[in-house]
Design an enzyme around this catalytic site. Structure first.
Site, short mmCIF file in Angstrom:
data_model
loop_
_atom_site.label_atom_id
_atom_site.label_comp_id
_atom_site.label_asym_id
_atom_site.label_seq_id
_atom_site.Cartn_x
_atom_site.Cartn_y
_atom_site.Cartn_z
N ASP A 1 0.83 -1.20 0.00
CA ASP A 1 0.00 0.00 0.00
C ASP A 1 0.87 1.26 0.00
O ASP A 1 0.55 2.25 -0.66
CB ASP A 1 -0.92 0.02 1.22
CG ASP A 1 -1.95 -1.09 1.15
OD1 ASP A 1 -2.82 -1.17 2.04
OD2 ASP A 1 -1.89 -1.89 0.19
N TYR B 1 2.25 1.92 -3.36
CA TYR B 1 1.15 2.39 -4.22
C TYR B 1 0.90 3.88 -3.96
O TYR B 1 0.79 4.70 -4.87
CB TYR B 1 -0.10 1.56 -3.93
CG TYR B 1 -1.31 1.96 -4.72
CD1 TYR B 1 -2.31 2.73 -4.14
CD2 TYR B 1 -1.44 1.59 -6.05
CE1 TYR B 1 -3.42 3.10 -4.86
CE2 TYR B 1 -2.55 1.96 -6.78
CZ TYR B 1 -3.54 2.72 -6.18
OH TYR B 1 -4.64 3.09 -6.91
N LYS C 1 -16.75 -32.08 10.12
CA LYS C 1 -16.40 -31.71 8.75
C LYS C 1 -17.69 -31.34 8.05
O LYS C 1 -18.49 -32.20 7.68
CB LYS C 1 -15.71 -32.86 8.04
CG LYS C 1 -15.29 -32.52 6.62
CD LYS C 1 -14.34 -33.56 6.10
CE LYS C 1 -13.92 -33.42 4.65
NZ LYS C 1 -14.63 -32.53 3.79
N GLU D 1 -16.77 -22.73 5.81
CA GLU D 1 -17.67 -23.49 4.95
C GLU D 1 -19.03 -22.80 4.93
O GLU D 1 -19.59 -22.51 5.98
CB GLU D 1 -17.79 -24.90 5.52
CG GLU D 1 -18.26 -25.92 4.56
CD GLU D 1 -17.13 -26.54 3.71
OE1 GLU D 1 -15.98 -26.03 3.73
OE2 GLU D 1 -17.42 -27.52 3.02
N LYS E 1 -7.05 -31.35 13.65
CA LYS E 1 -5.95 -30.45 13.30
C LYS E 1 -4.99 -30.35 14.45
O LYS E 1 -5.42 -30.29 15.62
CB LYS E 1 -6.52 -29.04 13.09
CG LYS E 1 -6.72 -28.63 11.68
CD LYS E 1 -6.99 -27.13 11.68
CE LYS E 1 -7.42 -26.64 10.34
NZ LYS E 1 -7.63 -25.20 10.33
N LYS F 1 -13.18 -39.66 7.47
CA LYS F 1 -14.46 -39.64 6.76
C LYS F 1 -15.38 -40.74 7.23
O LYS F 1 -14.94 -41.82 7.62
CB LYS F 1 -14.20 -39.82 5.26
CG LYS F 1 -13.36 -38.71 4.66
CD LYS F 1 -14.20 -37.62 4.06
CE LYS F 1 -14.76 -38.04 2.73
NZ LYS F 1 -15.36 -36.92 2.02
N CYS G 1 -48.10 -56.55 17.30
CA CYS G 1 -46.97 -55.91 17.97
C CYS G 1 -46.13 -56.98 18.67
O CYS G 1 -46.68 -57.76 19.46
CB CYS G 1 -47.46 -54.89 18.99
SG CYS G 1 -46.12 -54.25 20.03
N CYS H 1 -46.55 -56.35 22.74
CA CYS H 1 -47.81 -56.48 23.48
C CYS H 1 -48.86 -57.29 22.73
O CYS H 1 -49.94 -57.55 23.26
CB CYS H 1 -48.36 -55.10 23.84
SG CYS H 1 -48.85 -54.15 22.41
N CYS I 1 -48.40 -50.57 25.67
CA CYS I 1 -47.41 -51.52 25.17
C CYS I 1 -46.17 -51.46 26.07
O CYS I 1 -45.59 -50.39 26.27
CB CYS I 1 -47.06 -51.18 23.73
SG CYS I 1 -45.72 -52.15 23.07
S1 IVH Z 1 -9.86 -27.25 7.90
C1 IVH Z 1 -6.46 -27.42 4.18
N1 IVH Z 1 -12.10 -27.74 9.08
O1 IVH Z 1 -13.34 -29.86 3.86
C2 IVH Z 1 -7.88 -27.23 4.50
N2 IVH Z 1 -12.03 -27.93 6.71
O2 IVH Z 1 -12.24 -31.89 2.03
C3 IVH Z 1 -8.09 -27.04 5.98
N3 IVH Z 1 -14.18 -28.54 5.69
O3 IVH Z 1 -11.53 -27.69 1.79
C4 IVH Z 1 -9.51 -27.01 6.22
N4 IVH Z 1 -15.31 -28.63 7.57
O4 IVH Z 1 -13.76 -26.86 2.78
C5 IVH Z 1 -11.47 -27.68 7.90
N5 IVH Z 1 -14.03 -28.12 10.29
C6 IVH Z 1 -13.40 -28.05 9.11
C7 IVH Z 1 -14.05 -28.31 7.87
C8 IVH Z 1 -13.32 -28.24 6.70
C9 IVH Z 1 -15.38 -28.76 6.25
C10 IVH Z 1 -13.92 -28.63 4.23
C11 IVH Z 1 -13.01 -27.57 3.69
C12 IVH Z 1 -11.91 -28.32 2.95
C13 IVH Z 1 -12.59 -29.63 2.69
C14 IVH Z 1 -11.59 -30.72 2.41
#
Ligand code: IVH
Length: 658
Positions: free
Chosen positions: A38, A41, A109, A166, A269, A293, A383, A386, A405
């Protein structure tokens, strides 16, 4: 960080400066990808002012187009939006947790769309973009501005920040669109890509923030706390030592049905940023995070027979008895079949070969038939508990008289003790009490005498008085708990909580019409109808229970929950507007925080109070006041109070009367 300018502005003539400034102005405002700082600029602009103060370019600087017009324009991400590494089993998760030290943050997630939000040094939201291919997304600024969970202004000090999260749709919101759309995720994608922001707004999308970039926060927890403080919603999360990762995953998997949004896994994380940096990234994903997952192992086995049980609602539900099979590390011999309609839908037959999965790695489920068997599966004509007649309704089958029942009544008793948290009454004990005619309805528990219990085998003096004391200790219930204890379909944790905090008394809730209920932001029409009908039907139980149970006033219940957590204002948020007469805004915010509350800068539907300063020089309503009024009209629990009311409350908390 934009690179420093390696040209000396003094060496350029006016046309060269104009070309350069035009280029960087466009990069900054329209592409959101400045290449110089900035300050540099500004140096260019100042030099042009000196050389040619009449240059028309000087009037044209700033954003080229309004957010609406920028819709869909490509946005290059400053840092790539990576994906998450995935795993599907406990062992894989353990392998990952062995690569670092310290705590992990565990969160749902969300099954929605990743989105990047940019706030400038003044804290104003100036850009929203989709993830796209991770490197370049689309400009959706005008649409993200309609998402009420996203504050338009935040206060994180004079710095530019990026917030990632998200965009998703709550299930209760989705219920109104169920007929026409396959799932909330697809609808969210459609809504966020509407050309007209008003259309996007109509879908009432939600937003969960999960990352904050551009601050000095040292842990994920700190980031999430900051996000909450500036007005973002926070969602269920746990911070646990890495050894607890698998257990915590399982807790979330089990809680999945209670969430008002779809999740397709659990994100874990590494908490400490320093440790994250040590682990680093691959081109595809960071090594410091992983998504476990939902989609466990699967295997084929034989369906031997179907067992029928009766739920508290009288619903007669099938469970598949299968030849034992190893799935996600456990031997499975029973699997869910949901309801009788599911048997027809899958075309299940006795001795059929079937595919079984552990959904979420937890609940075994029959997915489909691999090879049919010979004999059909017959639905019960009476049932199974009963012997009463059965009543089919859509895909379901019900006992015609659940009020008499045994299985249904026991289901109701078990539900009541579990919700009211009355310990010691397991299924066996409840069964004994039921069979002796001592507990047929939840209210009967409050009539139990020690001699009733002593008559039961294996119950001695100690246990009897322990059980009686346990019941006694639960004669006063928070309204929210009472509502949920009734066992009405759809009147679960979420809806009970909203009802209690919105309406505060049982009478008010019992007098609600379905239409009034449906007007609350997160309750759809279908749920509203089922709740009002359920409450009507539960009137006899409610009246009976109220002879023994008193309801805690809502404020009191919240108070006791609060003191359990910390300061007296914990769980409450205060936003200030207008000039204050008695103290500076910053000082007021500090007082709130010292008492355990939060003091974000922007009003959202999660705000508890908007405090209006008493120094009203112009008497006009501030933007925050207007926003608050709109939120209140839309059903938010937010209240507008004066500075003096606020100070009186703080005074009372700081110097409680002896
Ligand atoms: S952490 C490097 N936390 O899942 C990305 N992602 O399949 C770190 N997502 O692109 C993301 N819930 O869009 C994080 N509690 C959560 C999440 C989440 C959904 C999504 C996110 C990511 C995708 C990956």
């Amino acid at each position: 960080m934009p690179a420093p300018l390696d040209l000396d502005p003094a060496a350029l003539d006016a046309p060269a400066l104009e070309a350069l400034i035009r280029h960087h102005n466009h990069l900054y405002w329209d592409r959101h990808a400045p290449e110089i700082s900035d300050t540099d600029y500004d140096r260019l602009v100042r030099r042009l002012q000196e050389l040619d103060p009449t240059s028309t370019l000087l009037q044209e600087l700033g954003p080229g187009k309004a957010p609406q017009d920028r819709y869909g324009a490509p946005v290059r991400h400053k840092r790539p939006m990576l994906s998450l590494d995935k795993c599907y089993g406990d062992d894989e998760l353990r392998e990952w947790t062995a690569t670092f030290t310290g705590d992990v943050v565990v969160s749902p997630k969300f099954d929605g769309l990743a989105c990047s939000l940019w706030f400038n040094e003044q804290g104003e939201l100036y850009l929203g973009a989709t993830r796209g291919d991770g490197l370049e997304g689309d400009d959706i600024t005008a649409n993200v501005r309609t998402v009420t969970d996203i504050p338009l202004k935040i206060d994180l000090g004079p710095r530019e920040v990026e917030i990632r999260g998200e965009v998703f749709m709550r299930l209760s919101t989705f219920s109104a669109f169920k007929e026409k759309f396959a799932n909330p995720r697809n609808l969210t994608a459609g809504a966020i890509k509407q050309k007209d922001p008003k259309k996007c707004a109509a879908y009432r999308l939600s937003f969960a923030a999960y990352d904050l970039l551009g601050t000095e926060a040292r842990t994920e927890q700190e980031k999430l706390d900051l996000l909450h403080r500036v007005g973002f919603q926070t969602y269920e999360r746990r911070v646990v030592p890495r050894e607890k990762a698998v257990d915590t995953y399982r807790e979330f998997a089990e809680k999945r049905p209670t969430f008002d949004f779809e999740i397709d896994g659990v994100v874990l994380k590494v908490d400490r940023v320093a440790e994250q940096e040590r682990l680093g990234l691959t081109a595809h994903h960071p090594r410091y995070a992983i998504a476990y997952k939902f989609q466990g192992d699967s295997g084929t086995t034989k369906l031997r027979s179907v067992e029928w049980s009766v739920a508290r609602t009288g619903a007669i539900t099938p469970v598949a008895l299968i030849d034992p099979v190893m799935l996600s590390g456990a031997l499975v011999s029973r699997a869910s079949l949901h309801h009788p309609g599911y048997i027809t839908k899958l075309g299940l037959t006795r001795d059929a070969e079937v595919l079984v999965t552990r959904r979420g790695g937890v609940i075994p489920n029959v997915e489909h038939v691999v090879k049919p068997g010979a004999e059909p599966i017959e639905l019960p004509s009476r049932c199974p508990s009963c012997g009463n007649e059965v009543r089919p309704k859509d895909d379901f089958l019900f006992c015609a008289d659940p009020s008499r029942c045994r299985a249904a009544r026991l289901g109701q008793l078990a539900h009541f003790v579990s919700v009211a948290d009355i310990q010691g009454f397991g299924d066996r004990m409840l069964g004994e009490l039921y069979d002796r005619g001592l507990a047929r309805s939840p209210a009967d528990l409050y009539k139990l005498l020690p001699q009733d219990l002593l008559a039961i085998e294996r119950v001695g003096d100690r246990l009897a008085s322990k059980l009686i004391n346990e019941v006694e200790a639960h004669r006063s219930l928070p309204l929210e708990v009472f509502l949920r204890s009734l066992g009405i379909d759809e009147l679960g944790k979420h809806v009970s909580k909203i009802l209690a905090s919105e309406y505060r008394t049982l009478d008010a809730i019992l007098n609600l019409s379905a239409a009034e209920l449906a007007s609350i932001h997160s309750i759809g029409e279908v749920i509203a109808r089922s709740v009002t009908e359920g409450l009507q039907g539960a009137r006899p139980l409610i009246d009976e229970l109220l002879r023994f149970v008193t309801l805690q006033p809502v404020a009191e219940a919240q108070e006791s929950a609060r003191s359990a957590q910390g300061g007296p204002l914990s769980g409450e948020s205060f936003v200030f507007t207008g000039k204050m007469a008695k103290l500076e805004r910053k000082a007021a915010q500090q007082k709130v925080e010292a008492l355990g509350g939060t003091a974000p800068d922007a009003v959202s539907k999660n705000t508890t109070y908007l405090v209006v300063g008493d120094d009203k020089s112009d008497g006009k309503k501030s933007t925050k006041e207007k926003t608050a009024e709109k939120l209140i009209a839309a059903g938010a629990a937010l209240k507008i109070v004066s500075e003096s009311d606020f100070l009186a409350r703080i005074e009372a908390l700081e110097h409680p009367a002896p």
